[in-house]
Design a protein around this motif. Structure first.
Motif, PDB file in Angstrom:
ATOM      1  N   PHE A  30      -3.988  18.784   3.435  1.00  0.00           N
ATOM      2  CA  PHE A  30      -3.065  18.644   2.310  1.00  0.00           C
ATOM      3  C   PHE A  30      -2.280  17.337   2.396  1.00  0.00           C
ATOM      4  O   PHE A  30      -1.882  16.779   1.375  1.00  0.00           O
ATOM      5  CB  PHE A  30      -2.111  19.843   2.262  1.00  0.00           C
ATOM      6  N   ILE A  31      -2.055  16.850   3.610  1.00  0.00           N
ATOM      7  CA  ILE A  31      -1.341  15.583   3.755  1.00  0.00           C
ATOM      8  C   ILE A  31      -2.140  14.448   3.126  1.00  0.00           C
ATOM      9  O   ILE A  31      -1.588  13.494   2.591  1.00  0.00           O
ATOM     10  CB  ILE A  31      -1.050  15.282   5.253  1.00  0.00           C
ATOM     11  N   TYR A  32      -3.465  14.570   3.154  1.00  0.00           N
ATOM     12  CA  TYR A  32      -4.335  13.544   2.568  1.00  0.00           C
ATOM     13  C   TYR A  32      -4.145  13.502   1.051  1.00  0.00           C
ATOM     14  O   TYR A  32      -3.925  12.437   0.469  1.00  0.00           O
ATOM     15  CB  TYR A  32      -5.788  13.845   2.921  1.00  0.00           C
ATOM     16  N   VAL A  33      -4.202  14.670   0.406  1.00  0.00           N
ATOM     17  CA  VAL A  33      -4.100  14.674  -1.059  1.00  0.00           C
ATOM     18  C   VAL A  33      -2.685  14.357  -1.525  1.00  0.00           C
ATOM     19  O   VAL A  33      -2.499  13.712  -2.560  1.00  0.00           O
ATOM     20  CB  VAL A  33      -4.580  16.016  -1.656  1.00  0.00           C
ATOM     21  N   SER A  34      -1.671  14.793  -0.782  1.00  0.00           N
ATOM     22  CA  SER A  34      -0.300  14.480  -1.195  1.00  0.00           C
ATOM     23  C   SER A  34      -0.036  12.984  -1.081  1.00  0.00           C
ATOM     24  O   SER A  34       0.670  12.398  -1.916  1.00  0.00           O
ATOM     25  CB  SER A  34       0.710  15.261  -0.346  1.00  0.00           C
ATOM     26  N   THR A  35      -0.637  12.348  -0.068  1.00  0.00           N
ATOM     27  CA  THR A  35      -0.458  10.904   0.111  1.00  0.00           C
ATOM     28  C   THR A  35      -1.166  10.118  -0.983  1.00  0.00           C
ATOM     29  O   THR A  35      -0.605   9.171  -1.543  1.00  0.00           O
ATOM     30  CB  THR A  35      -0.989  10.465   1.491  1.00  0.00           C
ATOM     31  N   ILE A  36      -2.402  10.505  -1.307  1.00  0.00           N
ATOM     32  CA  ILE A  36      -3.121   9.740  -2.330  1.00  0.00           C
ATOM     33  C   ILE A  36      -2.532   9.984  -3.719  1.00  0.00           C
ATOM     34  O   ILE A  36      -2.566   9.088  -4.572  1.00  0.00           O
ATOM     35  CB  ILE A  36      -4.635  10.044  -2.327  1.00  0.00           C
ATOM     36  N   CYS A  37      -1.951  11.164  -3.951  1.00  0.00           N
ATOM     37  CA  CYS A  37      -1.284  11.403  -5.237  1.00  0.00           C
ATOM     38  C   CYS A  37      -0.067  10.495  -5.379  1.00  0.00           C
ATOM     39  O   CYS A  37       0.200   9.952  -6.459  1.00  0.00           O
ATOM     40  CB  CYS A  37      -0.872  12.866  -5.362  1.00  0.00           C
ATOM     41  N   ALA A  38       0.678  10.333  -4.283  1.00  0.00           N
ATOM     42  CA  ALA A  38       1.829   9.428  -4.303  1.00  0.00           C
ATOM     43  C   ALA A  38       1.365   7.988  -4.523  1.00  0.00           C
ATOM     44  O   ALA A  38       2.009   7.210  -5.237  1.00  0.00           O
ATOM     45  CB  ALA A  38       2.607   9.541  -2.996  1.00  0.00           C
ATOM     46  N   TYR A  39       0.234   7.625  -3.933  1.00  0.00           N
ATOM     47  CA  TYR A  39      -0.325   6.281  -4.088  1.00  0.00           C
ATOM     48  C   TYR A  39      -0.765   6.042  -5.532  1.00  0.00           C
ATOM     49  O   TYR A  39      -0.453   5.005  -6.132  1.00  0.00           O
ATOM     50  CB  TYR A  39      -1.505   6.118  -3.137  1.00  0.00           C
ATOM     51  N   ILE A  40      -1.462   7.006  -6.109  1.00  0.00           N
ATOM     52  CA  ILE A  40      -1.953   6.852  -7.482  1.00  0.00           C
ATOM     53  C   ILE A  40      -0.792   6.747  -8.465  1.00  0.00           C
ATOM     54  O   ILE A  40      -0.809   5.939  -9.395  1.00  0.00           O
ATOM     55  CB  ILE A  40      -2.867   8.036  -7.865  1.00  0.00           C
ATOM     56  N   GLY A  41       0.242   7.558  -8.257  1.00  0.00           N
ATOM     57  CA  GLY A  41       1.350   7.611  -9.203  1.00  0.00           C
ATOM     58  C   GLY A  41       2.426   6.567  -8.995  1.00  0.00           C
ATOM     59  O   GLY A  41       3.391   6.510  -9.767  1.00  0.00           O
ATOM     60  N   ASN A  42       2.284   5.720  -7.969  1.00  0.00           N
ATOM     61  CA  ASN A  42       3.301   4.708  -7.699  1.00  0.00           C
ATOM     62  C   ASN A  42       3.434   3.743  -8.875  1.00  0.00           C
ATOM     63  O   ASN A  42       2.432   3.249  -9.411  1.00  0.00           O
ATOM     64  CB  ASN A  42       2.941   3.940  -6.427  1.00  0.00           C
ATOM     65  N   TYR A  43       4.667   3.459  -9.252  1.00  0.00           N
ATOM     66  CA  TYR A  43       4.920   2.650 -10.449  1.00  0.00           C
ATOM     67  C   TYR A  43       4.441   1.202 -10.307  1.00  0.00           C
ATOM     68  O   TYR A  43       4.294   0.481 -11.293  1.00  0.00           O
ATOM     69  CB  TYR A  43       6.418   2.655 -10.774  1.00  0.00           C
ATOM     70  N   LYS A  44       4.184   0.742  -9.072  1.00  0.00           N
ATOM     71  CA  LYS A  44       3.794  -0.652  -8.861  1.00  0.00           C
ATOM     72  C   LYS A  44       2.334  -0.926  -9.221  1.00  0.00           C
ATOM     73  O   LYS A  44       1.925  -2.083  -9.304  1.00  0.00           O
ATOM     74  CB  LYS A  44       4.032  -1.042  -7.404  1.00  0.00           C
ATOM     75  N   GLY A  45       1.543   0.113  -9.382  1.00  0.00           N
ATOM     76  CA  GLY A  45       0.126  -0.091  -9.668  1.00  0.00           C
ATOM     77  C   GLY A  45      -0.312   0.659 -10.907  1.00  0.00           C
ATOM     78  O   GLY A  45       0.459   1.388 -11.531  1.00  0.00           O
ATOM     79  N   SER A  46      -1.579   0.490 -11.263  1.00  0.00           N
ATOM     80  CA  SER A  46      -2.149   1.202 -12.400  1.00  0.00           C
ATOM     81  C   SER A  46      -2.776   2.501 -11.905  1.00  0.00           C
ATOM     82  O   SER A  46      -3.750   2.471 -11.142  1.00  0.00           O
ATOM     83  CB  SER A  46      -3.223   0.344 -13.080  1.00  0.00           C
ATOM     84  N   PRO A  47      -2.254   3.659 -12.306  1.00  0.00           N
ATOM     85  CA  PRO A  47      -2.825   4.933 -11.858  1.00  0.00           C
ATOM     86  C   PRO A  47      -4.307   5.065 -12.188  1.00  0.00           C
ATOM     87  O   PRO A  47      -5.079   5.609 -11.392  1.00  0.00           O
ATOM     88  CB  PRO A  47      -1.993   5.972 -12.618  1.00  0.00           C
ATOM     89  N   ILE A  48      -4.713   4.553 -13.345  1.00  0.00           N
ATOM     90  CA  ILE A  48      -6.119   4.670 -13.759  1.00  0.00           C
ATOM     91  C   ILE A  48      -7.013   3.885 -12.810  1.00  0.00           C
ATOM     92  O   ILE A  48      -8.031   4.385 -12.321  1.00  0.00           O
ATOM     93  CB  ILE A  48      -6.289   4.171 -15.212  1.00  0.00           C
ATOM     94  N   GLU A  49      -6.618   2.637 -12.529  1.00  0.00           N
ATOM     95  CA  GLU A  49      -7.427   1.792 -11.647  1.00  0.00           C
ATOM     96  C   GLU A  49      -7.404   2.302 -10.211  1.00  0.00           C
ATOM     97  O   GLU A  49      -8.412   2.255  -9.506  1.00  0.00           O
ATOM     98  CB  GLU A  49      -6.926   0.342 -11.705  1.00  0.00           C
ATOM     99  N   ARG A  50      -6.246   2.787  -9.775  1.00  0.00           N
ATOM    100  CA  ARG A  50      -6.156   3.289  -8.401  1.00  0.00           C
ATOM    101  C   ARG A  50      -7.003   4.546  -8.207  1.00  0.00           C
ATOM    102  O   ARG A  50      -7.618   4.726  -7.156  1.00  0.00           O
ATOM    103  CB  ARG A  50      -4.694   3.565  -8.040  1.00  0.00           C
ATOM    104  N   LEU A  51      -7.039   5.400  -9.206  1.00  0.00           N
ATOM    105  CA  LEU A  51      -7.866   6.602  -9.112  1.00  0.00           C
ATOM    106  C   LEU A  51      -9.342   6.225  -9.031  1.00  0.00           C
ATOM    107  O   LEU A  51     -10.091   6.757  -8.202  1.00  0.00           O
ATOM    108  CB  LEU A  51      -7.615   7.512 -10.316  1.00  0.00           C
ATOM    109  N   LYS A  52      -9.761   5.288  -9.877  1.00  0.00           N
ATOM    110  CA  LYS A  52     -11.160   4.852  -9.858  1.00  0.00           C
ATOM    111  C   LYS A  52     -11.508   4.184  -8.530  1.00  0.00           C
ATOM    112  O   LYS A  52     -12.586   4.392  -7.972  1.00  0.00           O
ATOM    113  CB  LYS A  52     -11.417   3.888 -11.016  1.00  0.00           C
ATOM    114  N   LYS A  53     -10.579   3.374  -8.021  1.00  0.00           N
ATOM    115  CA  LYS A  53     -10.818   2.679  -6.753  1.00  0.00           C
ATOM    116  C   LYS A  53     -10.982   3.678  -5.607  1.00  0.00           C
ATOM    117  O   LYS A  53     -11.880   3.553  -4.775  1.00  0.00           O
ATOM    118  CB  LYS A  53      -9.655   1.727  -6.455  1.00  0.00           C
ATOM    119  N   LEU A  54     -10.111   4.678  -5.575  1.00  0.00           N
ATOM    120  CA  LEU A  54     -10.177   5.683  -4.511  1.00  0.00           C
ATOM    121  C   LEU A  54     -11.513   6.419  -4.505  1.00  0.00           C
ATOM    122  O   LEU A  54     -12.053   6.743  -3.449  1.00  0.00           O
ATOM    123  CB  LEU A  54      -9.048   6.701  -4.674  1.00  0.00           C
ATOM    124  N   CYS A  55     -12.027   6.688  -5.685  1.00  0.00           N
ATOM    125  CA  CYS A  55     -13.266   7.461  -5.782  1.00  0.00           C
ATOM    126  C   CYS A  55     -14.508   6.612  -5.559  1.00  0.00           C
ATOM    127  O   CYS A  55     -15.568   7.138  -5.215  1.00  0.00           O
ATOM    128  CB  CYS A  55     -13.354   8.137  -7.153  1.00  0.00           C
TER     129      CYS A  55
END
Length: 553
Positions: A300-325
């Protein structure tokens, strides 16, 4: 009356379930004396900020997740015939603290929570074992008037002048057991004490003593204790052969954990406006949720961390989600949370040990990241030229990130999550630490050990045949090839290719092919892997030619 009301509002007179309405006429001086009296005696127990549940923005489980797990813990809490102590263990990142936070809220709502103490290595007070029992006693004094009165009697005794300085056995007996025994005789339901992250306390030896005190003391009826921790050696040792209930979070069926993680990801990603708009006209959840769920591996620490990363205001959530996958290795920021856990665990493992012990841990980790398949303990011992006992000793402090079978033949040594080997070999994540592993060096060491084992153990007739047959079945003899030997005979070329090919390897390859080639084929024949020989040699020869290394056959 006014002064008395002020005193009754003091935390030690407050209970959530029974607010005192007694009105006593006291003079101002008498009121001050009474308040000072309370502060003096209960002040002996100290004050640890942030140790109780519902503090420091700790999150509970998302509604609808961990349902079966919480039901089991609740059932233990209600079952007076069940063992009085429950050990909820789990590897790093499996959500132990979140689960206990949720259970504490459930128990508190029903008036069944006596007290809680959430240990933390980030706070000196919360990492000090001698603060646990006094804090729990103080919490029970707030929720139970009867317990408060009995505890006051103990604190007034001259033998309890310094409760924080007492040994753990006396603390538990005087501050918890005796007041509880005198109070709980009239109870009809359980009172639960919760201790979270016991492995984060600063003294492993004292941690084992604390558990032994609880486990070996005669339990008080209606008083139950739940402890969460990683499966560290002192804690495993304390619970071994002791009567208790328990559950290992990392052994819950994969499909149950994956369902909870999918629900968590679906909800958290839907909360991000940009993603909600992006997928407004497509079915939700998108396929990215499935990809990330699989990569989480139950952490769960993995998904909570990547959710915080995706939703961070400094980046684009759409691009970060695609990059992660799309990336095999996630960006460093996306795994910062789990990296902090790995860094702490390895810091503990590498501290206060001899140089040769440190070298053994490094060698085991090197083989862990370079091996082409999981190996048994005996495989590690042979490939590292050491004993199974030393391999177990080296990995003893890493049981929260690496599965080590209890018996040598019961299974393989396996990292619980793929992010751990990735962390060890990624310079941006572990490069500044002594446990950082250069993958090509790890492969080079493994290749050398493979050659050493094959040079020593490959011989004529190793497959059981005493003369030439058309195939291995014709020999009519069943021969067992040790698992480690079968491994080196198929993996040596992989390790050579993974290293920075040098003249030393070139000479060893030449010597091997001249002296051990046929015996090697015999082992591959017994294992049914002869077909791989041609592929391995062809690939190896191409690499050698590209590196301008001359090989003679």
């Amino acid at each position: 009356i006014f002064h008395c009301q002020l005193i009754l509002k003091h935390p030690l007179f407050q209970t959530r379930y029974q607010i005192s309405t007694v009105m006593v006429r006291l003079t101002y001086v008498e009121s001050v004396k009474l308040l000072m009296y309370l502060k003096v005696y209960f002040g002996k127990l100290g004050c640890v900020t942030g140790a109780e549940f519902n503090h420091e923005d700790r999150q509970g489980c998302m509604q609808g997740t961990r349902v079966l797990l919480l039901a089991e813990l609740w059932g233990w809490s209600m079952d007076l015939s069940a063992p009085h102590i429950f050990w909820l263990s789990g590897i790093a990142g499996t959500g132990k603290t979140t689960v206990l936070e949720t259970l504490c809220r459930m128990l508190d709502k029903e008036g069944l929570l006596g007290g809680s103490f959430f240990c933390s290595r980030k706070s000196k007070d919360r990492a000090t074992l001698r603060n646990i029992f006094p804090s729990l006693a103080q919490a029970m004094a707030r929720t139970s008037p009867g317990f408060r009165g009995e505890l006051m009697k103990v604190l007034q005794h001259r033998g309890c002048a310094d409760p924080l300085g007492m040994n753990l056995a006396d603390q538990y007996k005087l501050l918890i057991l005796e007041p509880a025994k005198a109070t709980f005789e009239q109870y009809t339901a359980s009172t639960v004490l919760a201790i979270d992250a016991l492995d984060e306390c600063d003294d492993p030896v004292a941690t084992e003593k604390l558990l032994n005190v609880i486990l070996t003391s005669k339990p008080v009826e209606y008083l139950k204790i739940i402890v969460t921790s990683r499966p560290e050696p002192p804690i495993r040792c304390a619970f071994q052969s002791k009567h208790h209930s328990g559950l290992r979070l990392h052994e819950i069926e994969d499909h149950i954990v994956e369902a909870d993680i999918t629900m968590y990801l679906t909800h958290r990603l839907m909360e991000i406006p940009q993603l909600r708009n992006e997928y407004a006209h497509t079915p939700w959840p998108p396929q990215e949720v499935t990809i990330l769920t699989k990569r989480a591996g139950g952490l769960f620490i993995y998904v909570s961390t990547i959710c915080a990363y995706i939703g961070n205001y400094k980046g684009s959530p759409i691009e970060r989600l695609k990059k992660l996958c799309s990336l095999t290795t996630p960006p460093t920021l996306a795994v910062a949370g789990i990296d902090n856990i790995y860094t702490f665990i390895l810091s503990e493992a590498f501290s206060n040990i001899d140089p040769d012990e440190k070298a053994c841990i490094q060698a085991c980790l090197s083989l862990l990241v370079s091996a082409t398949q999981p190996l048994q303990v005996i495989g590690y011992a042979r490939l590292l030229n050491t004993s199974p006992q030393l391999v177990r000793a080296a990995l003893q402090s890493l049981h929260s990130v690496i599965h080590v079978p209890e018996k040598d033949a019961d299974g393989e040594i396996i990292p619980y999550h793929a992010s751990f080997p990735d962390y060890l070999i990624t310079e941006s994540r572990a490069g500044s630490h002594e446990w950082f592993i250069k993958l090509h060096s790890a492969h080079s060491s493994s290749a050398d050990q493979c050659f050493a084992i094959m040079e020593m153990e490959l011989h004529f007739g190793i497959g059981g045949a005493t003369k030439i047959y058309k195939n291995s079945k014709g020999a009519g003899t069943t021969v067992h090839i040790p698992s480690y030997l079968a491994y080196v005979c198929t993996a040596w070329a992989h390790h050579v290719l993974g290293s920075l090919l040098n003249e030393g390897h070139s000479r060893r390859i030449e010597s091997f092919l001249l002296e051990k080639f046929l015996y090697w084929l015999e082992v591959l024949s017994v294992e049914g892997n002869v077909h791989t020989a041609g592929v391995l040699l062809n690939t190896l020869s191409q690499v050698c030619l590209n590196n301008v290394l001359v090989m003679q056959y």
